[in-house]
Design a protein around this motif. Structure first.
Motif, PDB file in Angstrom:
ATOM      1  N   ARG A  84       0.835  -1.196   0.000  1.00 18.95           N
ATOM      2  CA  ARG A  84       0.000   0.000   0.000  1.00 18.95           C
ATOM      3  C   ARG A  84       0.877   1.256   0.000  1.00 18.95           C
ATOM      4  O   ARG A  84       1.012   1.930   1.029  1.00 18.95           O
ATOM      5  CB  ARG A  84      -0.940  -0.026   1.202  1.00 18.95           C
ATOM      6  N   PRO A  85       1.484   1.580  -1.134  1.00 21.42           N
ATOM      7  CA  PRO A  85       2.312   2.784  -1.190  1.00 21.42           C
ATOM      8  C   PRO A  85       1.465   4.035  -1.029  1.00 21.42           C
ATOM      9  O   PRO A  85       0.288   4.053  -1.384  1.00 21.42           O
ATOM     10  CB  PRO A  85       2.946   2.717  -2.582  1.00 21.42           C
ATOM     11  N   ALA A  86       2.087   5.088  -0.473  1.00 24.20           N
ATOM     12  CA  ALA A  86       1.374   6.343  -0.239  1.00 24.20           C
ATOM     13  C   ALA A  86       1.658   7.376  -1.308  1.00 24.20           C
ATOM     14  O   ALA A  86       0.973   8.402  -1.366  1.00 24.20           O
ATOM     15  CB  ALA A  86       1.741   6.906   1.134  1.00 24.20           C
ATOM     16  N   ASN A  87       2.647   7.127  -2.166  1.00 25.81           N
ATOM     17  CA  ASN A  87       2.984   8.079  -3.219  1.00 25.81           C
ATOM     18  C   ASN A  87       3.747   7.372  -4.325  1.00 25.81           C
ATOM     19  O   ASN A  87       4.076   6.179  -4.208  1.00 25.81           O
ATOM     20  CB  ASN A  87       3.782   9.261  -2.645  1.00 25.81           C
ATOM     21  N   THR A  88       4.061   8.116  -5.367  1.00 25.05           N
ATOM     22  CA  THR A  88       4.726   7.522  -6.522  1.00 25.05           C
ATOM     23  C   THR A  88       6.111   7.001  -6.171  1.00 25.05           C
ATOM     24  O   THR A  88       6.511   5.918  -6.631  1.00 25.05           O
ATOM     25  CB  THR A  88       4.840   8.553  -7.655  1.00 25.05           C
ATOM     26  N   ALA A  89       6.859   7.744  -5.365  1.00 27.61           N
ATOM     27  CA  ALA A  89       8.213   7.317  -5.020  1.00 27.61           C
ATOM     28  C   ALA A  89       8.200   5.978  -4.289  1.00 27.61           C
ATOM     29  O   ALA A  89       9.003   5.078  -4.601  1.00 27.61           O
ATOM     30  CB  ALA A  89       8.890   8.385  -4.158  1.00 27.61           C
ATOM     31  N   GLU A  90       7.283   5.826  -3.332  1.00 30.17           N
ATOM     32  CA  GLU A  90       7.183   4.552  -2.621  1.00 30.17           C
ATOM     33  C   GLU A  90       6.770   3.432  -3.571  1.00 30.17           C
ATOM     34  O   GLU A  90       7.294   2.317  -3.496  1.00 30.17           O
ATOM     35  CB  GLU A  90       6.168   4.667  -1.486  1.00 30.17           C
ATOM     36  N   CYS A  91       5.838   3.734  -4.443  1.00 31.51           N
ATOM     37  CA  CYS A  91       5.365   2.724  -5.397  1.00 31.51           C
ATOM     38  C   CYS A  91       6.506   2.270  -6.302  1.00 31.51           C
ATOM     39  O   CYS A  91       6.692   1.072  -6.534  1.00 31.51           O
ATOM     40  CB  CYS A  91       4.210   3.291  -6.221  1.00 31.51           C
ATOM     41  N   ALA A  92       7.271   3.221  -6.806  1.00 29.85           N
ATOM     42  CA  ALA A  92       8.367   2.884  -7.716  1.00 29.85           C
ATOM     43  C   ALA A  92       9.422   2.030  -7.020  1.00 29.85           C
ATOM     44  O   ALA A  92       9.931   1.052  -7.597  1.00 29.85           O
ATOM     45  CB  ALA A  92       8.990   4.166  -8.254  1.00 29.85           C
ATOM     46  N   GLN A  93       9.752   2.367  -5.776  1.00 33.66           N
ATOM     47  CA  GLN A  93      10.742   1.571  -5.043  1.00 33.66           C
ATOM     48  C   GLN A  93      10.227   0.155  -4.778  1.00 33.66           C
ATOM     49  O   GLN A  93      10.977  -0.826  -4.886  1.00 33.66           O
ATOM     50  CB  GLN A  93      11.076   2.263  -3.728  1.00 33.66           C
ATOM     51  N   ALA A  94       8.947   0.051  -4.429  1.00 32.30           N
ATOM     52  CA  ALA A  94       8.375  -1.273  -4.158  1.00 32.30           C
ATOM     53  C   ALA A  94       8.351  -2.124  -5.424  1.00 32.30           C
ATOM     54  O   ALA A  94       8.688  -3.319  -5.389  1.00 32.30           O
ATOM     55  CB  ALA A  94       6.968  -1.118  -3.589  1.00 32.30           C
ATOM     56  N   VAL A  95       7.956  -1.526  -6.534  1.00 36.74           N
ATOM     57  CA  VAL A  95       7.916  -2.260  -7.799  1.00 36.74           C
ATOM     58  C   VAL A  95       9.321  -2.694  -8.208  1.00 36.74           C
ATOM     59  O   VAL A  95       9.532  -3.834  -8.661  1.00 36.74           O
ATOM     60  CB  VAL A  95       7.264  -1.409  -8.906  1.00 36.74           C
ATOM     61  N   ALA A  96      10.302  -1.820  -8.039  1.00 35.12           N
ATOM     62  CA  ALA A  96      11.676  -2.172  -8.396  1.00 35.12           C
ATOM     63  C   ALA A  96      12.171  -3.361  -7.570  1.00 35.12           C
ATOM     64  O   ALA A  96      12.850  -4.261  -8.092  1.00 35.12           O
ATOM     65  CB  ALA A  96      12.591  -0.963  -8.194  1.00 35.12           C
ATOM     66  N   LEU A  97      11.836  -3.380  -6.285  1.00 38.46           N
ATOM     67  CA  LEU A  97      12.227  -4.511  -5.442  1.00 38.46           C
ATOM     68  C   LEU A  97      11.556  -5.809  -5.896  1.00 38.46           C
ATOM     69  O   LEU A  97      12.210  -6.861  -5.974  1.00 38.46           O
ATOM     70  CB  LEU A  97      11.858  -4.219  -3.984  1.00 38.46           C
ATOM     71  N   CYS A  98      10.263  -5.736  -6.180  1.00 44.79           N
ATOM     72  CA  CYS A  98       9.553  -6.940  -6.643  1.00 44.79           C
ATOM     73  C   CYS A  98      10.124  -7.421  -7.972  1.00 44.79           C
ATOM     74  O   CYS A  98      10.272  -8.633  -8.196  1.00 44.79           O
ATOM     75  CB  CYS A  98       8.063  -6.647  -6.768  1.00 44.79           C
ATOM     76  N   HIS A  99      10.447  -6.483  -8.846  1.00 42.64           N
ATOM     77  CA  HIS A  99      11.041  -6.836 -10.135  1.00 42.64           C
ATOM     78  C   HIS A  99      12.379  -7.539  -9.928  1.00 42.64           C
ATOM     79  O   HIS A  99      12.674  -8.562 -10.575  1.00 42.64           O
ATOM     80  CB  HIS A  99      11.213  -5.565 -10.971  1.00 42.64           C
ATOM     81  N   ALA A 100      13.188  -7.030  -9.024  1.00 47.00           N
ATOM     82  CA  ALA A 100      14.499  -7.627  -8.774  1.00 47.00           C
ATOM     83  C   ALA A 100      14.385  -9.033  -8.210  1.00 47.00           C
ATOM     84  O   ALA A 100      15.258  -9.881  -8.441  1.00 47.00           O
ATOM     85  CB  ALA A 100      15.299  -6.736  -7.823  1.00 47.00           C
ATOM     86  N   HIS A 101      13.311  -9.292  -7.469  1.00 47.29           N
ATOM     87  CA  HIS A 101      13.101 -10.623  -6.881  1.00 47.29           C
ATOM     88  C   HIS A 101      12.163 -11.489  -7.716  1.00 47.29           C
ATOM     89  O   HIS A 101      11.745 -12.571  -7.266  1.00 47.29           O
ATOM     90  CB  HIS A 101      12.548 -10.494  -5.453  1.00 47.29           C
TER      91      HIS A 101
END
Length: 477
Positions: free
Chosen positions: A50-67
């Protein structure tokens, strides 16, 4: 320990970015995110992010992509085709945009609104209205559907006949791509001829190419005069003829033009509290027409009365009621908006969100009704929808007292029966609800060859690992 198959380092990193309330792993907390509105699909997920903004969303997506973790974008979870529901593997994370809910600005010069993806349509409408403006998109689920999901599915709704689908209202977009990079297309320009229209690629992609995080939405001056009427007609051809009569006089005044079958209306009146038919007697079919203008002194009342008066004299309309107040107007619209809920309460239903050329609507409804009644005796055929733009929700409700599971087991047979008639008439098997996971099997025969291959190539170029909303829109290769 968290109840999730996510690797502990990934889980801890996500919590570090999103905070403890931004990562849900307890099944009691995630269950609601894993079931669609119609309860057709019951999936599982590794976590809800549940990201609160674009920056959090982008970091979360990048982590999921890496894993190599699949991701399912989800807004208000109002999809009719399972487009925001994870599969049963429990390996994917759901990325919910509900905390991204800021209205950033309203620009009166450009007539635009800049909003986060998680802002509900109703909240955006209210914010525009408070400043004397109109966000013209209107759908039944506007209280829970959010802007990101609406754009991702290219939702249509009641006012498409006047303003177009969501696609026509999106000037700018921001989206997080499957690798976590941010695509910034947040421009307010009406004219920008600089290469591929990437925002239009994202609109209608159902979250398979990226997760929409912000948007610039076109607004309109708020109507200052409005007239609404519910009319009884003998059949779909009568409804279409009435639409032609209004369009002939003043097409720019038509704000909405909705068709409702007698069967569907009867379900609303019997199953929805507070709903009652404000006409002398039930009819085979109904039309809800709304005229609107930004001019306070517009002669919409006389236009409505003149057209309906002639239609009554000619027998085109058998009865009609005009709203005399805003509360009466809302009561008429409530009757229309509760059709989906009434059908849900009536039992299992199969929804065919289709479009055909306007002239073919009467033939489509007649032929599809006959075919479905022959396929399943006792079936309740309950079509309604946006007859002004050719979009009919040809919904099929189980026989009264029948077995819901047995009825739904024949869903493909019913959908294919309807689709065959739609194809014959030059229509589409999905007008505004999208493909999701419900209708992927239709894509090869309807959109095969170069069209489907091009879609696959676009998906592979942007999401080569197939991590963003896998299993939606495109069928397995």
């Amino acid at each position: 320990m968290p109840q999730t198959p996510l690797p502990p380092p990934l889980h801890d990193a996500l919590v570090q970015i999103l905070g403890p309330s931004g990562v849900l792993t307890n099944p009691a907390d995630t269950e609601a995110f894993c079931v669609d509105w119609r309860a057709l699909y019951h999936g599982r997920c590794a976590a809800v992010l549940r990201p609160a903004n674009t920056a959090e969303c982008a970091q979360a997506v990048a982590l999921c992509h890496a894993h190599n973790v699949p991701m399912v974008p989800q807004g208000g979870n109002t999809s009719m085709v399972g487009g925001a529901t994870p599969d049963s593997s429990g390996l994917a994370v759901v990325i919910s945009t509900t905390r991204m809910n800021q209205i950033h600005s309203i620009d009166h010069a450009d007539l635009t609104m800049t909003v986060d993806a998680g802002v509900t349509l109703k909240a955006a409408q209210d914010a525009a209205s408070a400043q004397g403006l109109l966000l013209p998109l209107s759908i039944s689920s506007e209280g829970s559907a959010d802007i990101g999901g609406i754009l991702a599915t290219n939702a249509g709704g009641n006012n498409t006949v006047r303003y177009g689908n969501a696609r026509e209202l999106a000037l700018g977009l921001e989206a997080v791509l499957p690798d976590g990079s941010v695509l910034d297309l947040m421009r307010k320009l009406r004219k920008d001829n600089t290469g591929y229209a990437l925002r239009q690629l994202l609109v209608g992609s159902e979250g398979t190419l990226g997760l929409i995080t912000q948007a610039v939405i076109q607004l309109q001056p708020a109507p200052r005069s409005r007239e609404t009427a519910l009319c009884a007609v003998e059949n779909p051809q009568g409804a279409l003829n009435l639409f032609a009569a209004f369009r002939k006089q003043d097409p720019s005044a038509i704000h909405a033009f909705e068709f409702m079958s007698g069967t569907s209306m009867a379900l609303v009146n019997s199953l929805i509290d507070g709903a009652s038919l404000p006409l002398e007697a039930p009819a085979p079919a109904y039309v809800l027409v709304e005229l609107a203008s930004p001019r306070a002194d517009d002669s919409l009342r006389s236009l409505m009365e003149d057209i309906l008066g002639s239609a009554l004299e000619d027998g085109l309309v058998t009865d009609a009621v005009l709203a005399e107040s805003e509360s009466q107007r809302q009561s008429l619209w409530m009757i229309r908006e509760e059709h989906a809920e009434a059908q849900k309460r009536a039992g299992a239903s199969v929804k065919n969100d289709v479009s055909v050329p306007l002239a073919a609507i009467p033939e489509f409804i007649a032929d599809a009704t006959k075919a479905c009644e022959a396929l399943i005796p006792g079936i309740r055929v309950a079509p309604f929808g946006h007859i002004g733009d050719g979009n009919i929700h040809f919904n099929l409700v189980q026989p009264e007292g029948g077995d819901p599971a047995a009825f739904l087991a024949q869903d493909h047979a019913m959908m294919d029966t309807v689709a065959a008639i739609v194809r014959k008439l030059g229509g589409s098997f999905s007008a505004e609800h999208g493909v999701g996971q419900l209708k992927t099997y239709m894509m090869p025969s309807w959109r095969g060859g170069a069209e489907l291959q091009t879609m696959r190539q676009i998906k592979a170029a942007i999401d080569p690992q197939n991590l963003m909303n896998p299993g939606k829109v495109l069928p397995p290769a």
